[in-house]
Design a protein around this motif. Structure first.
Motif, PDB file in Angstrom:
ATOM      1  N   VAL A  37       0.480  -1.357   0.084  1.00  0.00           N
ATOM      2  CA  VAL A  37      -0.554  -0.226  -0.345  1.00  0.00           C
ATOM      3  C   VAL A  37       0.877   1.173   0.018  1.00  0.00           C
ATOM      4  N   LEU A  38       2.045   0.780   0.637  1.00  0.00           N
ATOM      5  CA  LEU A  38       2.989   2.184   0.781  1.00  0.00           C
ATOM      6  C   LEU A  38       3.139   2.128  -0.407  1.00  0.00           C
ATOM      7  N   ALA A  39       3.840   1.256  -1.321  1.00  0.00           N
ATOM      8  CA  ALA A  39       4.524   1.554  -1.982  1.00  0.00           C
ATOM      9  C   ALA A  39       4.230   1.934  -3.345  1.00  0.00           C
ATOM     10  N   GLU A  40       2.446   1.842  -3.202  1.00  0.00           N
ATOM     11  CA  GLU A  40       1.469   2.207  -4.720  1.00  0.00           C
ATOM     12  C   GLU A  40       1.480   3.671  -4.126  1.00  0.00           C
ATOM     13  N   ALA A  41       1.303   4.459  -3.164  1.00  0.00           N
ATOM     14  CA  ALA A  41       1.019   5.959  -2.429  1.00  0.00           C
ATOM     15  C   ALA A  41       2.248   7.145  -2.742  1.00  0.00           C
ATOM     16  N   LEU A  42       3.387   6.194  -2.836  1.00  0.00           N
ATOM     17  CA  LEU A  42       4.851   6.637  -3.498  1.00  0.00           C
ATOM     18  C   LEU A  42       4.909   6.824  -4.502  1.00  0.00           C
ATOM     19  N   ALA A  43       4.354   5.311  -5.455  1.00  0.00           N
ATOM     20  CA  ALA A  43       4.780   5.899  -6.509  1.00  0.00           C
ATOM     21  C   ALA A  43       3.860   7.068  -6.715  1.00  0.00           C
ATOM     22  N   VAL A  44       2.408   7.045  -6.964  1.00  0.00           N
ATOM     23  CA  VAL A  44       1.529   8.067  -6.893  1.00  0.00           C
ATOM     24  C   VAL A  44       2.152   9.598  -7.056  1.00  0.00           C
ATOM     25  N   ALA A  45       2.743   9.371  -5.831  1.00  0.00           N
ATOM     26  CA  ALA A  45       3.358  10.757  -4.698  1.00  0.00           C
ATOM     27  C   ALA A  45       4.317  11.598  -6.284  1.00  0.00           C
ATOM     28  N   GLY A  46       4.849  10.623  -6.140  1.00  0.00           N
ATOM     29  CA  GLY A  46       6.254  10.771  -7.414  1.00  0.00           C
ATOM     30  C   GLY A  46       5.972  10.533  -8.497  1.00  0.00           C
ATOM     31  N   ALA A  47       5.258  10.161  -9.002  1.00  0.00           N
ATOM     32  CA  ALA A  47       4.121  10.840 -10.648  1.00  0.00           C
ATOM     33  C   ALA A  47       3.432  11.884 -10.544  1.00  0.00           C
ATOM     34  N   ARG A  48       3.056  12.918  -9.666  1.00  0.00           N
ATOM     35  CA  ARG A  48       2.211  13.469  -9.277  1.00  0.00           C
ATOM     36  C   ARG A  48       3.006  14.630  -9.275  1.00  0.00           C
ATOM     37  N   GLY A  49       4.700  14.854  -9.084  1.00  0.00           N
ATOM     38  CA  GLY A  49       6.296  15.438  -9.447  1.00  0.00           C
ATOM     39  C   GLY A  49       6.072  15.798 -11.063  1.00  0.00           C
ATOM     40  N   GLY A  50       5.549  15.004 -11.725  1.00  0.00           N
ATOM     41  CA  GLY A  50       5.791  15.508 -12.760  1.00  0.00           C
ATOM     42  C   GLY A  50       7.117  14.876 -13.339  1.00  0.00           C
ATOM     43  N   ASP A  51       7.510  14.944 -14.636  1.00  0.00           N
ATOM     44  CA  ASP A  51       8.851  14.258 -15.375  1.00  0.00           C
ATOM     45  C   ASP A  51       9.576  15.446 -14.653  1.00  0.00           C
TER      46      ASP A  51
END
Length: 326
Positions: free
Chosen positions: A193-207
């Motif tokens: 669950v934390l890995a999914e949330a962390l991945a989403v947070a990173g992607a929201r930072g853009g390229d």
């Protein structure tokens, strides 16, 4: 039955875990065969030289004829159809599984009347990949393999499951189902669950954020590469235990946020996290010895040993089958 019957193994599901198990036991000298529902999976296993078919009835009838140990190696949503077929074609065979939760599987086993010869199992090994193409005969080497010691466990079936884990190169952790599920909620399901949330947070930072991402992001999101349906199949059946540890973790994060806002400090969380990681790195396993399956109090002794970090690394040789007529 013959003295070699303990090496007969029937694997239901030849994806990453089941397929790796089939490879590992074949290398260890077992007589092993398997079932897979997908034609491409069957073809891939057959092309690699393994006896795998999509005919569930035939593999289970063979299991019944040879008193094979049956391993259910499908995700939790597919467990019931497997148990239904086992109850119909091979109800007397010893039975185990490699599903990531134990209490729901045990409840399903009871519904189908298969509990007498069932011993839960869960190898703590895997990758973010799936399918036969990801299988590895060394996947379980050095891994912890949880083996059930719930009240009423049959000592003969338990010994066969334990020997299977050891023959795959694992160390065995004896554990009861409910305690297993609470433990894996912390060290397996919450990290997903934390890995999914962390991945989403990173992607929201853009390229820019993704372009700067390095080791901590890569390692923290590794299991987010797992197929979403598989993550759900792993985590959702353990929802009660996962919800409890999620609440605990959200409380810790909220307290860290409040401290950061009020004092610009993450001191408490970082100190506690560092200490916890050091405890993990320094944790020592100790070897369980002198507990004889079936002896008075054997299950209770194994339960307590597992709770305190004990593992099983070897068993005595299998007892020979009695020769009829002598």
């Amino acid at each position: 039955m013959t003295a070699d019957d303990h090496t007969a193994l029937c694997v239901l599901g030849t994806g990453l875990i089941g397929g790796s198990l089939l490879r590992a036991v074949s290398a260890a000298g077992y007589t092993a065969w398997g079932y897979n529902r997908s034609a491409p999976g069957v073809a891939a296993a057959q092309s690699a030289g393994f006896e795998v078919t999509d005919d569930l009835e035939s593999v289970l009838r063979r299991a019944a004829e040879t008193s094979a140990l049956i391993v259910v190696a499908v995700p939790m949503p597919a467990v019931n159809p497997m148990l239904d077929a086992i109850a119909q074609y091979a109800p007397q065979c010893p039975l185990t599984d490699v599903v990531s939760v134990k209490s729901p599987v045990a409840a399903a086993v009871r519904r189908y009347g298969l509990e007498e010869r069932y011993v839960g199992g869960h190898p703590m090994a895997g990758t973010a990949e799936s399918g036969w193409q990801a299988t590895d005969p060394d996947l379980f080497r050095g891994a912890a393999w949880a083996v059930g010691v719930d009240p009423g466990t049959d000592p003969e079936a338990w010994t066969r499951v334990t020997r299977l884990a050891l023959d795959c190169g694992s160390v065995v952790v004896p554990v009861i189902a409910s305690e297993h599920d609470r433990a894996v909620a912390r060290i397996s399901h919450l990290p997903h669950v934390l890995a999914e949330a962390l991945a989403v947070a990173g992607a929201r930072g853009g390229d820019l954020a993704l372009g700067l991402a390095a080791g901590s992001f890569r390692d923290g999101t590794r299991v987010a590469a797992t197929a979403p349906d598989l993550v759900r199949a792993i985590c959702e059946p353990n929802s009660d235990a996962l919800l409890a540890v999620l609440d605990e973790t959200l409380t810790a994060l909220t307290e860290a946020r409040e401290a950061l806002s009020a004092y610009t400090s993450l001191d408490e969380l970082t100190a506690a996290g560092h200490a916890a990681r050091q405890r993990y790195e320094s944790a020592q396993r100790w070897e369980i010895t002198d507990i004889e399956p079936g002896a008075p109090g054997w299950l209770e002794k194994l339960q307590e040993a597992g709770r305190s970090g004990g593992v099983i690394t070897r068993l005595g040789p299998p007892a020979p089958e009695p020769v009829l007529g002598r």
